[in-house]
Design an enzyme around this catalytic site. Structure first.
Site, PDB file in Angstrom:
ATOM      1  N   ASP A 298       0.876  -1.154   0.000  1.00  0.00           N
ATOM      2  CA  ASP A 298       0.000   0.000   0.000  1.00  0.00           C
ATOM      3  C   ASP A 298       0.923   1.216   0.000  1.00  0.00           C
ATOM      4  OD1 ASP A 298      -3.143   0.724   1.715  1.00  0.00           O
ATOM      5  OD2 ASP A 298      -2.036   1.799   0.161  1.00  0.00           O
TER       6      ASP A 298
HETATM    7  C1  GLC Z   1      -4.196   4.451  -0.169  1.00  0.00           C
HETATM    8  C2  GLC Z   1      -5.131   3.289   0.045  1.00  0.00           C
HETATM    9  C3  GLC Z   1      -5.126   2.301  -1.080  1.00  0.00           C
HETATM   10  C4  GLC Z   1      -4.878   3.033  -2.380  1.00  0.00           C
HETATM   11  C5  GLC Z   1      -3.467   3.578  -2.325  1.00  0.00           C
HETATM   12  C6  GLC Z   1      -3.144   4.440  -3.555  1.00  0.00           C
HETATM   13  O1  GLC Z   1      -3.577   4.807   1.029  1.00  0.00           O
HETATM   14  O2  GLC Z   1      -5.015   2.579   1.278  1.00  0.00           O
HETATM   15  O3  GLC Z   1      -6.398   1.640  -1.083  1.00  0.00           O
HETATM   16  O4  GLC Z   1      -5.035   2.151  -3.469  1.00  0.00           O
HETATM   17  O5  GLC Z   1      -3.203   4.329  -1.150  1.00  0.00           O
HETATM   18  O6  GLC Z   1      -3.950   5.567  -3.573  1.00  0.00           O
END
Ligand code: GLC
Length: 739
Positions: free
Chosen positions: A260
């Protein structure tokens, strides 16, 4: 002639010989992976396993392998941001179709609709040049306060499993990778970066993993996103147990584990514990946008240096690069990919279909719905009748090509038929901007709550129908990433408004716009209640069609609608169970899932609690009867069972019902839930029609996770199957035996 053929053949095979294996689409992917790997330098290998910008990672320029672009999100393709900023790139070619939120999709209980959803999203992503869409989200709905429940598929692992597989398959059918998230145990938001989840192996395997297991084993997901939180004290973006053991060894996942954004926190773990593509990291205290941030990622220069210095062989690196190359050959290097489409009619039709099949008719006393609008005065009340919901909520926020609000949808459908009036009713969140995308709405209204309620009540006195659109929205501490709600009550004084209106108009209808359950203390005073979800671009059309009877609602709740938090397992064991307790002197908060496997209806069954509306509940404008459940085989030795059950439309309108099958283990050496959903099917019926539905279950449906053997186990003995169209409306049962 023969000579010429031979010459041509020789020339062709010579040509063929010129095309390197990795560029030859006729060769199988694994051969192409190995050939490309052999040709890559160390620097090129390092380049493909970490981000080079906010949403892209490098390809291999020298070998003609393009850069790799990802993008959010589960409900539509996010507008492009600047290379290395969260702010908008300011493009005018990246508006999209906003599809309904995934709780609405889950509420459709229709896997084929889910496949169409994934396919349409894939086509939008393909058109936008994305190799991977960071979707779907499938974390289990453990608490109604969870900020991101709207992005997920509810409380039940079986429903989630059946709905995630076709979504992944539909998305990947156009050569765009899914990235199933957030693996795993990311069930709330407030402390998502610091929480260390403590949970029994049974609950982990029986409740929190099945959706991911199905997505990987059946859906063949090409990507999985590690979650921010920790499990067994290791961050889930580089976790020996959840990634190397369960995901990759036990489940045989051959795709990429993507962190993430900002989820990687440890160099050696990033190398050894299953992380394949590192995104969004802020290493060594770097803030966003430092010029050489990407060189300072864990899987970047420092990893390359460590290999050169002999601290690591290229064993782990080559394993990562093989997975990334496999991703490339499945997507950007896949010449068989079809074409992409953006904002096409078929995509809007899918958005309307998901809405039509997911909206849930919770209550309809006196059958005041559907509305008979001819010559009637219809008062629409509430901020959620006019507020755009596609902007906000965090990373799933979108720049929709259009969004039809509930009020607009009703006006469109009632043009020339009934007259529609509006009263604001309450003022909630007048903001309308996320990440540089603005709704363009000016919702500012300085009137006091008392004035707003008085206006609405006054108008309600002379209206034939009052439709209140209330609920939550996508602002912080509501249905939004990064925070959880602080309470289950409706915000902005809506309870007072709803009660006051219901007191003066007997045809009051409440439509709740949210991704979560809310307290409804006034529900006995309001004859009709509809769960409207976040429906995206076509919201107003979907809702108007249900309210006016153009669509016969067929959604069923994917989660238990509790009366209040006292009925929730996660909130029954104090702070240690939610949101957790800070570890002395550490930046870690331990959150223990003390309710174990008893999540949702499993909890309310065990505690003999009666929720406001049960898991699987959903009414129709017609009526159904589920009867005559039979086990084709009353005894099974291998655990496979086949059941038949009759579903009859006993009303006067065509409609669909969701027949659900729950299994009970009559006697077991461990404690098990009263019943568990193990099969379902949505069936459409004309008035008076009966269909016999066949439902099959396998040995896993009879099994629990045996912590002693660390495996699934079904104990011989008697089981009971019950069928009906809600978890609290099971009208027939049959016993059977596992020998
Ligand atoms: C965010 C979210 C994830 C998302 C990623 C990119 O923090 O937790 O679901 O796809 O970052 O935006």
């Amino acid at each position: 002639m023969k000579k010429i053929t031979l010459l041509l053949f020789a020339f062709a095979s010579l040509l063929q010989a010129q095309v390197p294996v990795y560029l030859d689409p006729t060769k199988d992917i694994e051969a192409r992976v190995e050939d490309a790997l052999k040709r890559m330098t160390l620097a090129e290998k390092i380049g493909v396993i970490h981000a080079q910008s906010k949403f892209s990672s490098a390809g291999v320029k020298r070998l003609g392998i393009p850069d790799f672009w990802t993008d959010d999100g589960p409900h539509g393709v996010r507008p492009d941001v600047l290379w290395d900023e969260w702010e908008q790139a300011g493009q005018s070619n990246d508006s999209c179709v906003a599809f309904p939120a995934l709780t609405c999709l889950a509420a459709s209980w229709n896997p084929e609709v889910s496949r169409a959803y994934g396919h349409a999203l894939g086509e939008e992503g393909l058109y936008r040049g994305k190799g991977m869409i960071l979707a779907p989200g499938i974390n289990i709905y453990r608490t109604p306060l969870g900020g991101r429940n709207f992005e997920y598929m509810g409380e039940d692992p079986y429903l989630t499993s059946r709905m995630v597989v076709p979504y992944v398959q539909g998305l990947q059918s156009v050569g765009v990778a899914s990235c199933v998230k957030h693996y795993c145990l990311n069930n709330d938001e407030e402390y998502r970066h610091q929480v260390n989840v403590i949970v029994s192996d049974r609950a982990l395997h029986e409740i929190y993993l099945p959706g991911f297991e199905a997505a990987v084993k059946e859906g063949k997901a090409w990507g999985v996103m590690g979650a921010y939180n920790l499990y067994k004290d290791e961050h889930n973006c580089h976790n020996q147990y959840t990634l190397n053991k369960i995901l990759k060894k036990d489940w045989g996942f051959d795709g990429v584990l993507v962190s993430d954004w900002g989820g990687a926190h440890d160099f050696d773990q990033a190398v050894r514990n299953g992380l394949d593509m590192e995104f969004g990291t802020w290493t060594d205290g770097l803030t966003m946008g430092a010029t050489n941030a990407y060189d300072m990622y864990y899987l970047s220069k420092q990893y390359q240096k460590a290999i050169v210095e002999g601290k690591y062989t290229t064993k782990e690196l080559d394993e990562k690069v093989r997975r990334v190359l496999r991703l490339f050959f499945r997507t950007t290097m896949n010449k068989q990919r079809p074409y992409g489409f953006l904002c096409s009619e078929s995509h809007y039709e899918v958005a309307q279909k998901v809405a039509a099949e997911g909206i849930v008719l919770l209550q309809n006393e006196g059958n005041i719905l559907p509305i008979k609008p001819q010559g009637k005065k219809i008062l629409v009340v509430g901020e959620n009748a006019i507020k755009m919901m596609t902007v906000g909520g965090g990373s799933s926020s979108l720049k929709a090509q259009h969004e039809i609000s509930p009020l607009e949808g009703l006006k469109m459908r009632l043009k020339g038929i009934g007259n529609v009036d509006f009263a604001r009713g309450y003022v909630g969140d007048v903001g309308g901007n996320y990440n540089g995308v603005s709704t363009g709405q000016n919702l500012k209204d300085d009137r006091t709550p008392e004035v707003l309620i008085a206006e609405a009540v006054e108008k309600a006195k002379t209206a034939d129908y009052v439709i209140i659109f209330g609920g939550l929205n996508k602002s912080d501490y509501q249905d939004c990433e990064g925070h959880d709600r602080k309470s289950m009550e409706l915000p902005y004084g809506q309870d007072k408004l709803i009660t006051a209106i219901a007191a003066v108009n007997k045809n009051t209808i409440y439509v709740n716009i949210s991704g979560n359950a809310v307290c409804m203390p006034w529900r006995k005073q309001v004859p009709a209640i509809v769960q409207g979800w976040f429906l995206g671009s076509e919201a107003g059309i979907g809702l108007a069609d249900v309210l006016l009877g153009n669509t016969n609602p067929s959604g069923h709740l994917p989660f238990t609608w509790y009366e209040n938090l006292s009925q929730v397992g996660a909130h029954s064991f104090g702070e240690a169970a939610f949101p957790g307790i800070w570890r002395e002197g550490k930046k870690i908060i331990d959150e223990e899932y003390k309710e174990g496997i008893y999540v949702g209806y499993r909890w309310t069954d065990k505690q003999k609690l009666k929720p406001a509306f049960a898991f699987g509940h959903g009414l129709s404008y017609t009526t159904f009867k589920v009867s005559n459940l039979k086990a084709v085989n009353a005894v099974t030795t291998d655990g496979n069972m086949t059941f038949t059950v009759d579903v009859t439309n006993t009303g006067s309108m065509e409609g669909s019902d969701v027949v659900q099958l729950y299994i009970t283990d009559s006697k077991c050496s461990v404690d098990r839930p009263v019943k568990e959903l193990k099969a379902f099917q949505k069936v459409s019926l004309k008035p008076g029609e009966t269909k016999t539905v066949t439902l099959k279950t396998d040995k896993r449906a009879l099994s629990f996770w045996d912590e002693a053997s660390d495996d699934w186990k079904a104990e011989p003995g008697q089981f009971v199957a019950q069928a009906g169209d809600a978890s609290d409306r099971l009208t027939c049962k049959v016993k059977f035996t596992l020998q």
